[in-house]
Motif scaffolding. Structure first.
Motif, short mmCIF file in Angstrom:
data_model
loop_
_atom_site.label_atom_id
_atom_site.label_comp_id
_atom_site.label_asym_id
_atom_site.label_seq_id
_atom_site.Cartn_x
_atom_site.Cartn_y
_atom_site.Cartn_z
N PRO A 1 0.85 -1.19 0.00
CA PRO A 1 0.00 0.00 0.00
C PRO A 1 0.88 1.25 0.00
CG PRO A 1 -0.07 -1.10 2.14
CD PRO A 1 0.75 -1.96 1.24
N PRO A 2 0.46 2.30 -0.69
CA PRO A 2 1.28 3.53 -0.70
C PRO A 2 1.50 4.09 0.70
CG PRO A 2 -0.50 3.67 -2.32
CD PRO A 2 -0.75 2.43 -1.51
N SER A 3 0.64 3.69 1.64
CA SER A 3 0.78 4.18 3.02
C SER A 3 1.65 3.26 3.87
CB SER A 3 -0.61 4.29 3.66
OG SER A 3 -1.25 3.02 3.61
N CYS B 1 7.13 1.66 5.86
CA CYS B 1 8.54 1.66 5.41
C CYS B 1 8.80 2.71 4.34
CB CYS B 1 8.93 0.28 4.90
SG CYS B 1 7.94 -0.30 3.51
N HIS C 1 7.61 5.69 4.39
CA HIS C 1 7.50 7.03 4.97
C HIS C 1 8.49 7.27 6.10
CE1 HIS C 1 3.77 7.83 2.73
NE2 HIS C 1 3.65 6.52 2.82
N PRO D 1 -0.35 -0.07 7.01
CA PRO D 1 -0.79 0.96 6.05
C PRO D 1 -1.32 2.20 6.75
CG PRO D 1 -2.48 -0.71 6.29
CD PRO D 1 -1.38 -1.09 7.24
N LYS D 2 -0.48 2.81 7.60
CA LYS D 2 -0.92 3.93 8.44
C LYS D 2 0.15 5.00 8.51
CE LYS D 2 -3.45 1.02 11.74
NZ LYS D 2 -3.40 0.50 13.10
N LEU D 3 -0.27 6.26 8.63
CA LEU D 3 0.70 7.34 8.62
C LEU D 3 1.05 7.90 9.99
CD1 LEU D 3 -0.45 9.32 5.43
CD2 LEU D 3 1.31 7.56 5.63
N GLY D 4 0.47 7.38 11.05
CA GLY D 4 0.86 7.84 12.38
C GLY D 4 2.31 7.45 12.65
N VAL D 5 3.08 8.35 13.28
CA VAL D 5 4.49 8.03 13.55
C VAL D 5 4.55 7.17 14.81
CG1 VAL D 5 6.80 8.92 13.99
CG2 VAL D 5 5.27 10.18 12.49
N HIS D 6 4.62 5.87 14.60
CA HIS D 6 4.55 4.88 15.66
C HIS D 6 5.13 3.60 15.10
CE1 HIS D 6 2.72 4.12 19.56
NE2 HIS D 6 2.62 5.43 19.55
N PHE E 1 -5.92 9.37 12.55
CA PHE E 1 -4.97 10.04 11.66
C PHE E 1 -4.33 9.06 10.68
CE2 PHE E 1 -0.58 11.14 10.60
CZ PHE E 1 -0.81 12.32 9.90
N GLY E 2 -4.42 9.38 9.38
CA GLY E 2 -3.66 8.63 8.37
C GLY E 2 -4.05 7.17 8.25
N ASN F 1 -2.58 -0.40 -4.33
CA ASN F 1 -1.23 -0.85 -4.00
C ASN F 1 -0.27 -0.54 -5.14
OD1 ASN F 1 -2.10 -1.84 -1.56
ND2 ASN F 1 -1.29 -3.90 -1.89
N ILE G 1 -0.77 11.04 -1.59
CA ILE G 1 -1.96 10.32 -1.12
C ILE G 1 -2.71 11.19 -0.12
CG2 ILE G 1 -1.03 8.02 -1.61
CD1 ILE G 1 -0.28 7.71 1.33
N LEU H 1 11.51 6.39 17.01
CA LEU H 1 10.46 5.46 17.46
C LEU H 1 10.68 4.93 18.87
CD1 LEU H 1 9.96 3.38 14.17
CD2 LEU H 1 8.46 5.20 15.05
#
Lengths: 353, 353
Positions: free
Chosen positions: A56-58, A61, A63, A144-149, B23-24, B52, B159, B203
């Protein structure tokens, strides 16, 4: 864990001219994959046809650089195939995993999985004294998530690349530029992990050094800007009449497996090896006083890289008349003899497949 | 450059409950893509169904962290849709590109491409005073080679993710842990670039801080280990009776667009804003003397984050009785009013789509 196997319909044609393989450009018929998610842990170990992966674009890895890797080789000696200390690679992979918040892998299982993959692909290992099969295990974060975690899911892969000799025309001294502008990392950062970000940080420095006619950069520490750390893709050693020195693992240096092996090899022969802080000024002074006999780098790719020239803030020093030193030459032959199984190495260093 | 368009057969169902978007996590119907290779430069700009992507396992972004990203938002005010200073994001993207050896993009073209994409997806922008459409432009290195060298080919993507309010229950002060073990980056590293590796490096610190009950970490510099740099995903400001201070852009701090906007906003109102080195000791002393009135973070995600508590090496300080300060509150309202187009902002800040 059971390893599933999916057979290819047709095998690729092997590359005959092993001297022109280059590095990391061709890939074999199969790859190893294994997934992680929070519910099942590592699961679905499988050997499948080498092919593109779908992300997935999200995928995290792409980002936040939550990726780590390893590098080792398989060596062919007639019908025999050897791995060199593969357990050390998976141990280090777990240390990288820990620093990057990636769940640990079962090191013993990974060695077995690798042996299975190599055995399947043994015809891809160049029949050569210098070319070998480069092995790249790596882990990528795939939530597939953009949260920084830290990601909750990961993909571990092993891909294989038949690669040519590092030195096409035999061992040759390299010219090194001591980097005084860019910093690779500092203690507290990712420097001890084989994390993607460390290499991203090195690209611009490497490009600028090449433009100036050097083949690699030597990193100095980012805090005091004077202690020697490591070369682009190698650790570094300095030879004097009394001892062989290498920077201590200070928290910002990658603990190289070739570095470790060279130290063990030298010590077993009664040589004095010292791991400590070494300033660039100290090296320049030793050279001025005629006490610096050799410099060499150590790494999986080149094994041993004699350094013929070092350039630091306008000062150029020529080491050992720009020629390959005695110890560099000896270590290169000794270690490659062990890696290719031409000579018996210390217990556990040679893992036959 | 012309932007091709490939229509989806069926649109996804929009998410109604904008307060629980998080978020995201959700993505819209379309994405923007553009490729780079050495022969053609940036080419094949296209808007296609969100799906994808297919990557070779050897794609450089999966190994060496050669990835950069940006983050901004689209805000809905009735039928009107606004972007906030998108030109600044693409300017910064080019600075990140330069540091990571990624070829530059045409900033004006990118703003136009983004407007086209947002216009197409305008129904996805939450009709809300606090929820918005998060926009993630990013670039990944896609050469299928393992040599450590800048990639010769890249994929740029945008995106879109409808995202909920950062503060579900309204603006609230956060607790911050001053990181004394890990280091984000130092001058000479990647700190000023929005590069994946910087986030990977953060992280473990973030996880450990959360385990201790804090919501973010405050980074101090990696050289002297005493000067304040930035918060996890924000820049930071300190308010005293005389002035408003924020760490100067020292070469290891991300130049935030919200940071820049807040400085410009405060200065235009005649407030004294100082950008300089600020040590953590100085902040503790100011607090002891009763001179520290407010602390707040600035970033795209939260806009303004009032800091209620700071914990450093065993010392806990409570800022403004753990309540939202006057200036934090004012700036939050002022900037969100501008972002949502409820109020006219300075020239060029509001880009209507």
């Amino acid at each position: 864990m059971n390893i599933k196997f999916e057979e290819r319909e047709e095998l690729k044609e092997k590359i005959k001219d092993v001297n022109n393989l280059g590095f990391g450009q061709y890939f074999t018929d199969y790859m190893f994959l294994m997934n992680y998610d929070e519910d099942t842990g590592w699961h679905d170990a499988r050997i499948v046809p080498y092919d593109n992966i779908s992300l997935p674009p999200s995928a995290m890895c792409l980002h936040y650089g939550q990726t780590i890797f390893e590098g080792l080789k398989a060596y062919r000696n007639g019908d025999k195939v050897f791995l060199f200390r593969p357990d050390e690679n998976f141990k280090r992979m777990n240390r990288s995993n820990d620093r990057l918040c990636i769940p640990p892998i079962d090191e013993e299982f990974m060695v077995e999985a690798l042996k299975k993959l190599i055995d399947l692909e043994r015809d891809w290992i160049p029949d050569s004294k210098e070319a070998s099969l480069y092995i790249r295990p790596f882990v990528i974060a795939i939530d597939p998530k953009l949260g920084v975690h830290p990601s909750g899911s990961y993909l571990l892969m092993i891909i294989l690349s038949p690669s040519g000799p590092y030195y096409k025309d035999g061992l040759a001294p390299i010219k090194i530029y001591v980097e005084d502008k860019y910093v690779r990392t500092v203690k507290g950062g990712l420097g001890t992990a084989k994390a993607g970000g460390n290499y991203a940080a090195s690209l611009k420095s490497q490009v600028e050094a090449e433009e100036k006619g050097f083949s690699q950069v030597l990193w100095i520490d980012g805090v005091n800007r004077k202690y020697i750390e490591e070369v682009g893709s190698m650790n570094i050693f300095f030879v004097t009449e009394d001892e062989i020195m290498t920077p201590e693992l200070s928290g910002s240096i990658l603990p190289g497996i070739t570095r470790k092996s060279i130290i063990e090899l030298l010590k077993s022969e009664g040589k004095k090896v010292v791991e400590r802080r070494i300033s660039i000024e100290e090296i320049l002074t030793l050279h001025k006083e005629g006490k610096l006999l050799e410099i060499f780098g150590t790494g999986t790719a080149a094994v041993i890289s004699p350094v013929g020239e070092l350039f630091y803030e306008g000062t150029e020093i020529i080491v050992n008349n720009g020629e390959i030193g005695e110890i560099s030459n000896y270590l290169y032959n000794e270690l490659t003899d062990i890696q290719w199984g031409r000579k018996k190495g210390p217990e556990g260093w040679q893992v036959e497949v």
